[in-house]
Design a protein around this motif. Structure first.
Motif, PDB file in Angstrom:
ATOM      1  N   ALA A 209       0.872  -1.181   0.000  1.00  0.00           N
ATOM      2  CA  ALA A 209       0.000   0.000   0.000  1.00  0.00           C
ATOM      3  C   ALA A 209       0.902   1.222   0.000  1.00  0.00           C
ATOM      4  O   ALA A 209       1.948   1.233   0.661  1.00  0.00           O
ATOM      5  N   THR A 210       0.505   2.229  -0.747  1.00  0.00           N
ATOM      6  CA  THR A 210       1.332   3.433  -0.795  1.00  0.00           C
ATOM      7  C   THR A 210       0.478   4.659  -1.088  1.00  0.00           C
ATOM      8  O   THR A 210      -0.728   4.549  -1.349  1.00  0.00           O
ATOM      9  N   GLU A 211       1.155   5.834  -1.023  1.00  0.00           N
ATOM     10  CA  GLU A 211       0.510   7.093  -1.392  1.00  0.00           C
ATOM     11  C   GLU A 211       1.160   7.587  -2.678  1.00  0.00           C
ATOM     12  O   GLU A 211       2.246   7.141  -3.037  1.00  0.00           O
ATOM     13  N   THR A 212       0.527   8.525  -3.340  1.00  0.00           N
ATOM     14  CA  THR A 212       1.221   9.208  -4.430  1.00  0.00           C
ATOM     15  C   THR A 212       0.731  10.641  -4.535  1.00  0.00           C
ATOM     16  O   THR A 212      -0.446  10.916  -4.288  1.00  0.00           O
ATOM     17  N   GLY A 213       1.663  11.540  -4.871  1.00  0.00           N
ATOM     18  CA  GLY A 213       1.308  12.954  -5.038  1.00  0.00           C
ATOM     19  C   GLY A 213       1.009  13.166  -6.507  1.00  0.00           C
ATOM     20  O   GLY A 213      -0.124  13.036  -6.979  1.00  0.00           O
ATOM     21  N   ALA A 214       2.077  13.437  -7.266  1.00  0.00           N
ATOM     22  CA  ALA A 214       1.918  13.705  -8.697  1.00  0.00           C
ATOM     23  C   ALA A 214       1.446  12.470  -9.465  1.00  0.00           C
ATOM     24  O   ALA A 214       0.987  12.572 -10.586  1.00  0.00           O
ATOM     25  N   GLY A 215       1.605  11.301  -8.872  1.00  0.00           N
ATOM     26  CA  GLY A 215       1.242  10.063  -9.571  1.00  0.00           C
ATOM     27  C   GLY A 215       2.460   9.316 -10.079  1.00  0.00           C
ATOM     28  O   GLY A 215       2.375   8.170 -10.511  1.00  0.00           O
ATOM     29  N   GLN A 216       3.625   9.987 -10.033  1.00  0.00           N
ATOM     30  CA  GLN A 216       4.853   9.334 -10.516  1.00  0.00           C
ATOM     31  C   GLN A 216       5.208   8.164  -9.607  1.00  0.00           C
ATOM     32  O   GLN A 216       5.556   7.083 -10.081  1.00  0.00           O
TER      33      GLN A 216
ATOM     34  N   GLY B 176       5.557  -9.261  -9.068  1.00  0.00           N
ATOM     35  CA  GLY B 176       4.456 -10.159  -8.723  1.00  0.00           C
ATOM     36  C   GLY B 176       3.840  -9.872  -7.374  1.00  0.00           C
ATOM     37  O   GLY B 176       3.716 -10.766  -6.537  1.00  0.00           O
ATOM     38  N   LEU B 177       3.461  -8.608  -7.132  1.00  0.00           N
ATOM     39  CA  LEU B 177       2.772  -8.221  -5.897  1.00  0.00           C
ATOM     40  C   LEU B 177       1.510  -7.445  -6.262  1.00  0.00           C
ATOM     41  O   LEU B 177       1.457  -6.803  -7.318  1.00  0.00           O
ATOM     42  N   GLU B 178       0.522  -7.461  -5.354  1.00  0.00           N
ATOM     43  CA  GLU B 178      -0.631  -6.565  -5.536  1.00  0.00           C
ATOM     44  C   GLU B 178      -0.244  -5.170  -5.058  1.00  0.00           C
ATOM     45  O   GLU B 178       0.646  -5.032  -4.209  1.00  0.00           O
ATOM     46  N   CYS B 179      -0.950  -4.154  -5.559  1.00  0.00           N
ATOM     47  CA  CYS B 179      -0.561  -2.785  -5.202  1.00  0.00           C
ATOM     48  C   CYS B 179      -1.800  -1.895  -5.034  1.00  0.00           C
ATOM     49  O   CYS B 179      -2.689  -1.900  -5.892  1.00  0.00           O
ATOM     50  N   LYS B 180      -1.851  -1.167  -3.919  1.00  0.00           N
ATOM     51  CA  LYS B 180      -2.975  -0.251  -3.673  1.00  0.00           C
ATOM     52  C   LYS B 180      -2.401   1.153  -3.468  1.00  0.00           C
ATOM     53  O   LYS B 180      -1.525   1.352  -2.627  1.00  0.00           O
ATOM     54  N   VAL B 181      -2.921   2.111  -4.231  1.00  0.00           N
ATOM     55  CA  VAL B 181      -2.357   3.464  -4.190  1.00  0.00           C
ATOM     56  C   VAL B 181      -3.402   4.487  -3.742  1.00  0.00           C
ATOM     57  O   VAL B 181      -4.487   4.565  -4.329  1.00  0.00           O
ATOM     58  N   PHE B 182      -3.085   5.269  -2.708  1.00  0.00           N
ATOM     59  CA  PHE B 182      -3.921   6.400  -2.290  1.00  0.00           C
ATOM     60  C   PHE B 182      -3.336   7.645  -2.965  1.00  0.00           C
ATOM     61  O   PHE B 182      -2.217   8.052  -2.664  1.00  0.00           O
ATOM     62  N   MET B 183      -4.096   8.219  -3.891  1.00  0.00           N
ATOM     63  CA  MET B 183      -3.574   9.342  -4.689  1.00  0.00           C
ATOM     64  C   MET B 183      -4.170  10.657  -4.184  1.00  0.00           C
ATOM     65  O   MET B 183      -5.404  10.780  -4.085  1.00  0.00           O
ATOM     66  N   VAL B 184      -3.316  11.617  -3.884  1.00  0.00           N
ATOM     67  CA  VAL B 184      -3.750  12.920  -3.382  1.00  0.00           C
ATOM     68  C   VAL B 184      -4.849  13.485  -4.295  1.00  0.00           C
ATOM     69  O   VAL B 184      -4.686  13.530  -5.511  1.00  0.00           O
ATOM     70  N   ARG B 185      -5.967  13.866  -3.675  1.00  0.00           N
ATOM     71  CA  ARG B 185      -7.181  14.258  -4.415  1.00  0.00           C
ATOM     72  C   ARG B 185      -6.911  15.199  -5.597  1.00  0.00           C
ATOM     73  O   ARG B 185      -7.361  14.967  -6.711  1.00  0.00           O
ATOM     74  N   ILE B 186      -6.163  16.280  -5.324  1.00  0.00           N
ATOM     75  CA  ILE B 186      -5.961  17.290  -6.366  1.00  0.00           C
ATOM     76  C   ILE B 186      -5.254  16.682  -7.596  1.00  0.00           C
ATOM     77  O   ILE B 186      -5.603  16.965  -8.734  1.00  0.00           O
ATOM     78  N   SER B 187      -4.281  15.803  -7.351  1.00  0.00           N
ATOM     79  CA  SER B 187      -3.568  15.174  -8.477  1.00  0.00           C
ATOM     80  C   SER B 187      -4.466  14.153  -9.164  1.00  0.00           C
ATOM     81  O   SER B 187      -4.414  13.978 -10.386  1.00  0.00           O
ATOM     82  N   TYR B 188      -5.284  13.448  -8.373  1.00  0.00           N
ATOM     83  CA  TYR B 188      -6.217  12.464  -8.934  1.00  0.00           C
ATOM     84  C   TYR B 188      -7.121  13.157  -9.964  1.00  0.00           C
ATOM     85  O   TYR B 188      -7.402  12.619 -11.037  1.00  0.00           O
TER      86      TYR B 188
END
Ligand SMILES: Cc1ncc(COP(=O)(O)O)c(C=O)c1O
Length: 462
Positions: free
Chosen positions: A131-138, A151-163
């Motif tokens: 699980a991770t966060e992202t700002g710009a999405g990079q 070979g892992l699953e990935c969950k990303v919380f993306m900062v609203r404004i960038s989303y």
């Protein structure tokens, strides 16, 4: 024809990462737990796998890069070192400007240099999901890419404004198989609490980090860990591959050393990556000016104090000794989403306190102006974060002209801006403004952390 780029081969990829902790004039202050006492590695175990925790606390100068990690990095590494001849000519500067193009990675920035090893070490440790966060999405797209390869699953919380600003970044993450949600979300307690207080918040990296940590530590299977794209010691260490390659490439260009090293800094990872091998040279006597660059609207290094503070808004992380605007600070919604962070890497903060590096801040309009000049001379369209470094490079090149000096300027071109064109659109249509952080707003945010422990300004080794 003049040489304008040096491309190395796979055999030249560094076999070891460089750890600045081994060469600092005094040791890094330890992270503190809620009781104000230094935390122990096992306290971090629910959040990170032990093999990465060991790297985090290591003071060993060189750490071997596993062969399988090297094979994955070789997909795009070594990255080319270019000479920006056309920009030099445009500016009429005697400076020679070199840039390490980290935009050539599949997600388009330096971030996979740590995403690949982090995913690999988690997989080795038996973890199934990150699980991770992202700002710009990079960063989110870099981790999504790395998880797909490892070979892992990935969950990303993306900062609203960038989303909202960067829908194609979300699609990149989905293409690599990750799930991406806007932060603050209703999926975590941290997100719900923040939405209750600030329903219209643009979000921040601090908030998204809280959500991602919560998602990791509350997984009942125990098979999810959290992954951070910047700030931490091991992350900056993974990025030193940039500076180590650049050293070899500068030699091939016939340069002995850079006079000036520049990179933008959000959490500090591309800066640490290009700069730390040169900070080591500076510690051992080399004359090099080293400049991390940040936005005026989020002036962590240039105006915020060196304090103990949490790395996230919901105070889930240990207290880190760093320059911080306060964990509750929500930076203005500038387009350089990756630079909207209230803190700064402890290693970068320490280098500031030790006087080894000289931070600088720029307004976003000046950065876009520099980015457009860059695109019209050098061709590549930079990310808005990278544009901060370019603004400083242009100033340094002009200064060299005024002084009549043949300076060697090296900088990290941290990523391309092809997914960030909405920012360019706003700039061309005259919709962007500059935000200077008012003193009283900064004071208010810092008041909230005034009772936290204070770091001594200098620690001397006995
Ligand atoms: C292109 C680019 N450069 C720089 C940064 C800033 O991060 P860091 O300071 O960790 O290098 C980001 C963060 O997202 C980025 O996307």
């Amino acid at each position: 024809m003049d040489t304008i780029k040096v491309t190395l081969t796979e055999k030249d990829i560094p076999r070891q990462w460089y750890n600045l902790q081994a060469d600092l004039p005094s040791p890094l202050l330890p992270p503190l737990g809620p009781d104000g006492k230094p935390i122990t590695p096992d306290m971090l175990a629910p959040v990170f796998p032990m093999n990465l925790i060991e790297q985090e606390v290591s003071t060993q100068r060189w750490i071997d890069i596993p062969a399988e990690v090297l094979e994955l990095l070789a997909l795009w590494r070594p990255s080319p070192l270019y000479r920006a001849r056309r920009l030099e000519q445009h500016l009429g500067t005697p400076a020679r400007i070199y840039y390490k193009n980290e935009g050539v990675s599949p997600p388009g920035s330096h971030k996979p240099n740590t995403a690949i090893p982090q995913a690999w070490y988690n997989k080795q440790f038996g973890i199934q999901r990150l699980a991770t966060e992202t700002g710009a999405g990079q960063w989110g797209s870099a981790l999504a890419f790395a998880c797909a390869l490892v070979g892992l699953e990935c969950k990303v919380f993306m900062v609203r404004i960038s989303y909202d600003q960067k829908p194609y970044r979300r699609l990149m993450m989905e293409t690599w198989g990750a799930t991406c949600v806007p932060s603050p979300s209703r999926e975590t307690k941290a997100g719900r609490d923040i939405l209750a207080q600030m329903p219209d918040t643009p979000g921040s990296l601090g908030i998204a980090i809280s959500e991602a940590i919560e998602a990791a530590v509350t997984d009942p299977s125990g098979k999810t860990r959290y992954s951070l794209g910047s700030v931490l010691n091991h992350v900056l260490m993974h990025q030193t591959i940039i500076g180590l390659e650049a050293k070899k490439q500068l030699k091939k260009f016939g340069e002995k050393k850079p006079d000036v090293v520049i990179a933008c800094a959000g959490g500090g990872s591309n800066f640490g990556g290009i700069a730390f091998p040169f900070v080591a040279d500076k510690i051992h006597g080399a004359d090099i000016t080293i400049i991390p660059v940040e936005p005026e609207s989020c002036p962590t290094m240039t105006r915020a104090p060196y304090v103990y503070d949490h790395g996230d808004t919901a105070r889930m992380t240990p207290l880190l000794a760093m320059h911080s605007l306060g964990h509750g600070f929500v930076p203005p919604a500038i387009h350089a989403g990756g630079l909207r962070y209230h803190g700064m890497a402890p290693l970068v903060s320490k280098a500031i306190v030790e006087g080894l590096i000289t931070p600088r801040a720029y307004h976003q309009l000046r950065c876009y102006e520099s980015a457009v000049l860059w695109a019209r001379t050098e061709g590549f369209i930079p990310a808005p974060e990278t544009a901060h470094a370019i603004a400083a490079v242009i100033d340094e090149a002009r200064k060299a002209k005024e002084e009549g000096k043949e300076k060697v300027i090296l900088f990290c071109w941290s990523g391309h801006g092809l997914m960030d064109l909405s920012g360019y659109d706003a700039y061309f249509r005259g919709k962007l403004t500059d935000f200077a952080l008012p003193e009283d707003e900064m004071k208010k945010s810092l008041d909230a952390i005034k009772d936290l422990p204070k770091p001594p300004r200098k620690v001397t080794v006995e």
